[in-house]
Design a protein around this motif. Structure first.
Motif, PDB file in Angstrom:
ATOM      1  N   UNK A  18       0.746  -1.254   0.214  1.00 25.55           N
ATOM      2  CA  UNK A  18       0.102   0.108  -0.040  1.00 25.55           C
ATOM      3  C   UNK A  18       0.899   1.356   0.116  1.00 25.55           C
ATOM      4  N   UNK A  19      -0.004   2.250  -0.351  1.00 21.54           N
ATOM      5  CA  UNK A  19       0.923   3.709  -0.197  1.00 21.54           C
ATOM      6  C   UNK A  19       0.182   4.487   0.799  1.00 21.54           C
ATOM      7  N   UNK A  20       0.866   5.461   1.266  1.00 26.83           N
ATOM      8  CA  UNK A  20       0.283   6.461   2.474  1.00 26.83           C
ATOM      9  C   UNK A  20      -0.869   6.994   1.973  1.00 26.83           C
ATOM     10  N   UNK A  21      -1.134   7.275   0.788  1.00 25.75           N
ATOM     11  CA  UNK A  21      -2.484   7.739   0.144  1.00 25.75           C
ATOM     12  C   UNK A  21      -3.639   6.978   0.175  1.00 25.75           C
ATOM     13  N   UNK A  43      -6.841  13.172   7.995  1.00 23.71           N
ATOM     14  CA  UNK A  43      -6.800  11.783   7.893  1.00 23.71           C
ATOM     15  C   UNK A  43      -5.903  11.296   9.296  1.00 23.71           C
ATOM     16  N   UNK A  44      -5.817  12.172  10.216  1.00 21.92           N
ATOM     17  CA  UNK A  44      -4.935  11.583  11.581  1.00 21.92           C
ATOM     18  C   UNK A  44      -5.778  11.709  12.581  1.00 21.92           C
ATOM     19  N   UNK A  45      -6.019  10.611  13.330  1.00 23.28           N
ATOM     20  CA  UNK A  45      -7.004  10.696  14.523  1.00 23.28           C
ATOM     21  C   UNK A  45      -6.137  11.188  15.719  1.00 23.28           C
ATOM     22  N   UNK A  46      -6.831  12.204  16.370  1.00 23.58           N
ATOM     23  CA  UNK A  46      -6.232  12.733  17.691  1.00 23.58           C
ATOM     24  C   UNK A  46      -7.114  12.724  18.956  1.00 23.58           C
ATOM     25  N   UNK A  47      -6.869  12.232  19.988  1.00 18.45           N
ATOM     26  CA  UNK A  47      -7.943  12.429  21.138  1.00 18.45           C
ATOM     27  C   UNK A  47      -7.095  12.654  22.310  1.00 18.45           C
ATOM     28  N   UNK A  48      -5.664  12.819  22.139  1.00 16.66           N
ATOM     29  CA  UNK A  48      -4.731  13.048  23.329  1.00 16.66           C
ATOM     30  C   UNK A  48      -5.145  14.148  24.221  1.00 16.66           C
ATOM     31  N   UNK A  94       4.763  14.755  18.416  1.00 19.31           N
ATOM     32  CA  UNK A  94       5.231  13.769  17.601  1.00 19.31           C
ATOM     33  C   UNK A  94       4.239  13.171  16.742  1.00 19.31           C
ATOM     34  N   UNK A  95       3.030  13.239  16.995  1.00 17.58           N
ATOM     35  CA  UNK A  95       1.904  12.724  15.880  1.00 17.58           C
ATOM     36  C   UNK A  95       2.123  13.615  14.793  1.00 17.58           C
ATOM     37  N   UNK A  96       2.321  14.902  14.820  1.00 14.25           N
ATOM     38  CA  UNK A  96       2.388  15.684  13.650  1.00 14.25           C
ATOM     39  C   UNK A  96       3.574  15.539  12.897  1.00 14.25           C
ATOM     40  N   UNK A  97       4.487  15.379  13.580  1.00 14.53           N
ATOM     41  CA  UNK A  97       5.741  14.932  13.005  1.00 14.53           C
ATOM     42  C   UNK A  97       5.893  13.728  12.129  1.00 14.53           C
ATOM     43  N   UNK A  98       5.333  12.688  12.594  1.00 14.84           N
ATOM     44  CA  UNK A  98       4.943  11.423  12.069  1.00 14.84           C
ATOM     45  C   UNK A  98       4.249  11.563  10.935  1.00 14.84           C
ATOM     46  N   UNK A  99       2.846  12.240  10.910  1.00 16.04           N
ATOM     47  CA  UNK A  99       1.980  12.400   9.770  1.00 16.04           C
ATOM     48  C   UNK A  99       2.696  12.979   8.481  1.00 16.04           C
ATOM     49  N   UNK A 100       3.601  14.110   9.071  1.00 15.88           N
ATOM     50  CA  UNK A 100       4.073  14.993   8.104  1.00 15.88           C
ATOM     51  C   UNK A 100       5.250  13.955   7.237  1.00 15.88           C
ATOM     52  N   UNK A 101       5.982  13.331   7.759  1.00 20.03           N
ATOM     53  CA  UNK A 101       7.012  12.402   7.309  1.00 20.03           C
ATOM     54  C   UNK A 101       6.423  11.411   6.267  1.00 20.03           C
ATOM     55  N   UNK A 102       5.471  10.994   6.823  1.00 21.43           N
ATOM     56  CA  UNK A 102       4.593   9.994   6.150  1.00 21.43           C
ATOM     57  C   UNK A 102       3.821  10.651   4.770  1.00 21.43           C
TER      58      UNK A 102
END
Ligand code: COA
Length: 313
Positions: free
Chosen positions: A229-232, A260-265, A246-254
């Motif tokens: 699969x591809x990230x898209x 498309x990123x779930x956040x509830x922290x 951390x979440x934003x950095x990971x999503x950006x690099x991917x």
């Protein structure tokens, strides 16, 4: 022969501890915590044990299945009620189940992905046809409430998924790993060590941060490749909820866009092994995932351990 995700559930204690409450306990501020972590509040057990929360999450995940039918219960936790019986055995008893194979898995914040991998492998062996996989934590018992660098980060809760062996492939691929040489950067000692009670979370936050980002990105890339699969292709990324940066950095690099990123922290802080199953349950209940969508789970935790999984819901 595959394994499909049938249903999910979660449990959060009612008691809310906000950043403003923490301002009264340690030398910190709502501004510092929100800007450095993204966390606004967390839930704290008022007596609910890890197995109580795990059981409530399990009952919700089993809403259309009889608890007596469950054949395997795996609980990921770093904060079990007891050394033994395992939290899984306690959950089994509270569910009124007398047949399931039941045991705990320990991989800190990656625990849920490890437990999912174990359950998936067992279901594929065809001996067992269904499984409850639970992540449950009561971290409020192992944080030092006088240590501002750690007590602001964690919260309590539980999440559960119910899986069945099936003709269709639901769980598509895993990538897991560990590097024990980093153990001292994030740890909680216990009775087998030479350290004295009380046992609290110890962390070198800055160092953990950098390795977490790099490792989660590498693991996510590997699991996408394994699933061809591809990230898209991914409908939703559910990362371990430790720190918004951390979440934003990971999503950006991917190259996965924020929507498309779930956040509830912001609501729950870092609930360790419970964070991904709680988020998965919320994403499904909020309609952020529909049948056939591909979800990418990525976790990182003490050990260091890491794990990723792609599921077709
Ligand atoms: N309130 C106010 N100040 C605080 C604070 C708090 N709660 N905690 C730490 N500080 C201070 C530090 O004492 C330090 O002060 P100094 O510069 O005078 O020495 C300053 O803030 C910066 O500390 P630092 O640790 O470098 O901050 P940071 O930007 O790295 O953020 C974390 C700290 C813990 C939020 C961050 O490192 C992090 O999230 N790391 C990953 C942790 C994690 O996710 N662990 C679980 C992985 S599963």
């Amino acid at each position: 022969m595959g394994v499909r995700l049938v249903s999910t559930g979660s449990c959060l204690p009612d008691k809310v501890l906000s950043n403003f409450d923490l301002e009264k306990m340690v030398d910190t501020s709502d501004h510092w915590i929100t800007t450095r972590t993204g966390i606004r509040e967390r839930r704290i057990s008022q007596g609910e044990t890890t197995s109580d929360m795990a059981t409530e999450a399990a009952f919700k995940a089993l809403s259309s299945t009889s608890p007596e039918e469950v054949e395997l219960i795996v609980v990921a936790t770093a904060t079990p009620d007891a050394f033994f019986p395992s939290t899984a055995c306690k959950v089994q008893s509270k569910l009124g189940n007398k047949r399931a194979v039941a045991f705990d898995v320990s991989a800190a914040c990656t625990g849920f992905i490890y437990a999912l991998y174990v359950a998936d492998s067992i279901l594929r062996s065809k001996d067992i046809k269904n499984a409850l996989v639970i992540g449950a934590e009561r971290f409020s018992k192992i944080v030092n409430w006088e240590d501002r660098s750690t007590c602001i980060l964690f919260g309590d809760g539980a999440g559960a998924v119910y899986l069945e062996a099936s003709e269709d492939e639901g769980i598509l691929a895993f990538d897991l790993g560990a590097d024990g040489s980093y153990g001292e950067l994030l740890s909680v000692p216990s009775v087998g060590s030479n350290e004295d009670f009380p046992f609290f979370v110890k962390m070198k936050g800055n160092e953990v941060f950098k390795i977490a980002v790099r490792t989660m990105v590498e693991s996510a890339k590997r699991v996408l490749e394994k699933a061809s699969l591809k990230a898209e292709d991914i409908s939703l990324l559910i990362p371990h909820q430790a720190n918004l940066r951390i979440i934003n950095a990971v999503a950006q690099r991917l190259n996965i866009p924020q929507e498309k990123v779930f956040v509830n922290l912001d609501k729950y802080g870092n609930t360790s092994a419970a964070s991904i199953p709680i988020a998965l349950d919320e994403a499904l209940r909020q309609g952020k995932l529909k049948k056939g969508d591909l979800v990418l789970l990525v976790a990182f935790g003490g050990g260091f351990t890491w794990g990723s999984c792609v599921i077709k819901v």
